[in-house]
Design a protein around this motif. Structure first.
Motif, PDB file in Angstrom:
ATOM      1  N   ASN A 324       0.833  -1.209   0.000  1.00  0.00           N
ATOM      2  CA  ASN A 324       0.000   0.000   0.000  1.00  0.00           C
ATOM      3  C   ASN A 324       0.863   1.253   0.000  1.00  0.00           C
ATOM      4  O   ASN A 324       0.562   2.216  -0.708  1.00  0.00           O
ATOM      5  CB  ASN A 324      -0.895   0.029   1.237  1.00  0.00           C
ATOM      6  CG  ASN A 324      -2.125  -0.842   1.082  1.00  0.00           C
ATOM      7  OD1 ASN A 324      -2.476  -1.231  -0.031  1.00  0.00           O
ATOM      8  ND2 ASN A 324      -2.773  -1.160   2.186  1.00  0.00           N
ATOM      9  N   GLU A 327       2.310   1.731  -3.388  1.00  0.00           N
ATOM     10  CA  GLU A 327       1.275   2.175  -4.336  1.00  0.00           C
ATOM     11  C   GLU A 327       0.907   3.641  -4.102  1.00  0.00           C
ATOM     12  O   GLU A 327       0.622   4.364  -5.050  1.00  0.00           O
ATOM     13  CB  GLU A 327       0.043   1.270  -4.223  1.00  0.00           C
ATOM     14  CG  GLU A 327       0.288  -0.082  -4.875  1.00  0.00           C
ATOM     15  CD  GLU A 327      -0.698  -1.165  -4.460  1.00  0.00           C
ATOM     16  OE1 GLU A 327      -1.602  -0.886  -3.651  1.00  0.00           O
ATOM     17  OE2 GLU A 327      -0.541  -2.310  -4.945  1.00  0.00           O
ATOM     18  N   LYS A 375      -8.569   2.698  -4.974  1.00  0.00           N
ATOM     19  CA  LYS A 375      -7.817   2.376  -6.197  1.00  0.00           C
ATOM     20  C   LYS A 375      -8.723   1.764  -7.246  1.00  0.00           C
ATOM     21  O   LYS A 375      -9.689   1.065  -6.913  1.00  0.00           O
ATOM     22  CB  LYS A 375      -6.712   1.374  -5.866  1.00  0.00           C
ATOM     23  CG  LYS A 375      -5.709   1.951  -4.895  1.00  0.00           C
ATOM     24  CD  LYS A 375      -4.831   0.875  -4.325  1.00  0.00           C
ATOM     25  CE  LYS A 375      -4.122   1.424  -3.101  1.00  0.00           C
ATOM     26  NZ  LYS A 375      -3.498   0.368  -2.323  1.00  0.00           N
TER      27      LYS A 375
HETATM   28 MG    MG Z   1      -3.679  -3.048  -0.584  1.00  0.00          MG
END
Ligand code: MG
Ligand code: ADP
Length: 417
Positions: A324, A327, A375
């Motif tokens: 995470n 990202e 996302k």
């Molecule tokens: Mg994730």
């Protein structure tokens, strides 16, 4: 009116397995066990026999047939027999006029329950119909038997017998089985989602991993070609071979770590050295960071911290948080993720800091709830699973974040002393 009160009490007892299931398994990533069924059914049987519905001293009605049938369905024959023993012992202890009838009825209903539970568990079985038949039989069999053995009593309290028995048993069985089935199938669905989330995050990491494994292989190939040349010195030959072995060892290490995560979870709790563990997790996820142009650093102030955990779950958990963080930084030019490991009295404290997109207060509030994701291809299950795992390890997680500035997740786990 008195009947109603007693009836409601029995219907309340019938809910015991369902209520305890929802409490006990609420944040567990496993489904019920046979032991759980046995224990909850025993409690339920005990309660309903202690406070039965009755209009005449010594003749009592409770939900014994319902709970025994339920126990057999979910806990198998062992559960059925344990409950039967509990019933016989307790019923003899209570004593009274109704004992003989009780014994006759239980021998019929117990055999019937065993047969019905076998049919119920068959794939082709019509479960609704079987539950219906069970409910009706558990009402009719006792009434007919009472007519034969306690004629006087049955006629005297006809209204009670005809009213209480069917409602208590048919309604009880229907409520318990349908609620419990619903809870269990919800849990199964949830577990399947968690599994697919795991597969997905692993697939992401695997894609970048395959990429990364190519580099050492290319290097090794280059050196092997050089070695093919007869003119190089012995010393250089040794050096080249050493480099090749090192590169291959590292590749092998990363691949075996990756495979250990992809392996299905075992439920083994082990004593784990956290610092080393985090280093190897970072090794696996580094290719993913590289692919996203994010730098990944570990700052450790401690060299050895021992905690109790399931190694696969622990890896899964850290991969979720680090992934995470990566990202969140993926669109930055200078994305940076830092993992800080320290000790704080009796806890190991791990902080994962990124300078990525951050979160608003509203987003932070929803963090960890199922399916929350910002996302495009997100599942919103990673943190749900991770929060659950942390809780099951008696750990804690806190988050600080500022929109556009970055995020800091702090995890703490009790140390093994
Ligand atoms: Mg994730
Ligand atoms: P997913 O990654 O599939 O979206 P997660 O449960 O892992 O699901 O995360 C849920 C949401 O929490 C993410 O979509 C994101 O909005 C937010 N989030 C988690 N970690 C971070 C972070 N380090 N920085 C910013 N947002 C984050």
């Amino acid at each position: 009116m008195l009947y109603v009160k007693e009836l409601l009490l029995q219907l309340l007892f019938v809910l015991t397995p369902f209520v305890l299931y929802t409490i006990y398994y609420r944040d567990k990533a496993v489904n019920y066990s046979k032991q759980f069924i046995i224990v909850t059914c025993m409690i339920c049987l005990f309660m309903s026999m202690t406070f039965p519905s009755s209009v005449q001293e010594g003749i009592i009605f409770d939900i014994r047939y319902v709970i025994m049938f339920f126990g057999m369905l979910y806990g198998g024959m062992t559960a059925g027999i344990i409950l039967l023993i509990e019933f016989l012992t307790y019923r003899l202890l209570i004593g009274g006029q109704g004992i003989l009838s009780a014994m006759i009825i239980i021998s019929i209903t117990f055999t019937l329950s065993a047969l019905l539970s076998i049919l119920y568990r068959r794939r082709s079985g019509n479960r609704k119909l079987i539950t219906f038949i069970a409910g009706i039989s558990f009402s009719v069999i006792p009434i007919c038997t009472m007519f034969a053995t306690e004629y006087q009593y049955t006629i005297q309290h006809l209204k009670f017998n005809i009213l209480v028995m069917p409602v208590q048993n048919s309604l009880g069985i229907w409520i318990l089985i349908s609620l419990f089935n619903k809870a269990v199938s919800d849990k199964e669905l949830y577990l399947r989602y968690l599994q697919s989330e795991k597969a997905e995050s692993i697939a992401h990491v695997a894609a970048s991993l395959a990429h990364e494994v190519r580099n050492p292989l290319t290097a090794v190939m280059g050196f092997l070609k050089l070695l093919n040349d007869d003119s190089i010195s012995r010393e250089k030959t040794h050096k080249y071979i050493e480099i090749c072995v090192e590169e291959i060892k590292r590749t092998e290490f990363i691949l075996s770590e990756y495979l250990s995560i992809a392996k299905p979870n075992s439920s083994m709790i082990e004593n784990i050295e956290l610092v080393q563990q985090i280093h190897s997790i970072v090794d696996i996820i580094t290719p993913y960071a590289n692919m996203n142009n994010v730098s990944l650093e570990i700052h450790n102030q401690e060299h050895e911290l021992y905690i109790s955990a399931n190694p696969n779950e622990l890896k899964q958990l850290f991969i979720n948080f680090i992934k995470n963080a990566i990202e969140a930084c993926s669109l930055l030019v200078t994305g940076n993720v830092i993992i800080r490991i320290e000790r704080q009295s009796k806890y190991a404290k791990i902080t994962i800091i990124d300078n990525g997109v951050g979160m608003s207060d509203e987003q932070m509030e929803r963090l960890g709830s199922i399916y929350f994701s910002t996302k495009n291809k997100g599942t919103g299950l990673g943190l749900t699973l991770s929060y659950q795992l942390i809780r099951s390890m008696n750990g804690d997680v806190t988050v600080r974040s500022k929109s556009g500035k970055g995020t800091e997740f702090t995890l703490s786990f009790p140390l093994d002393m």
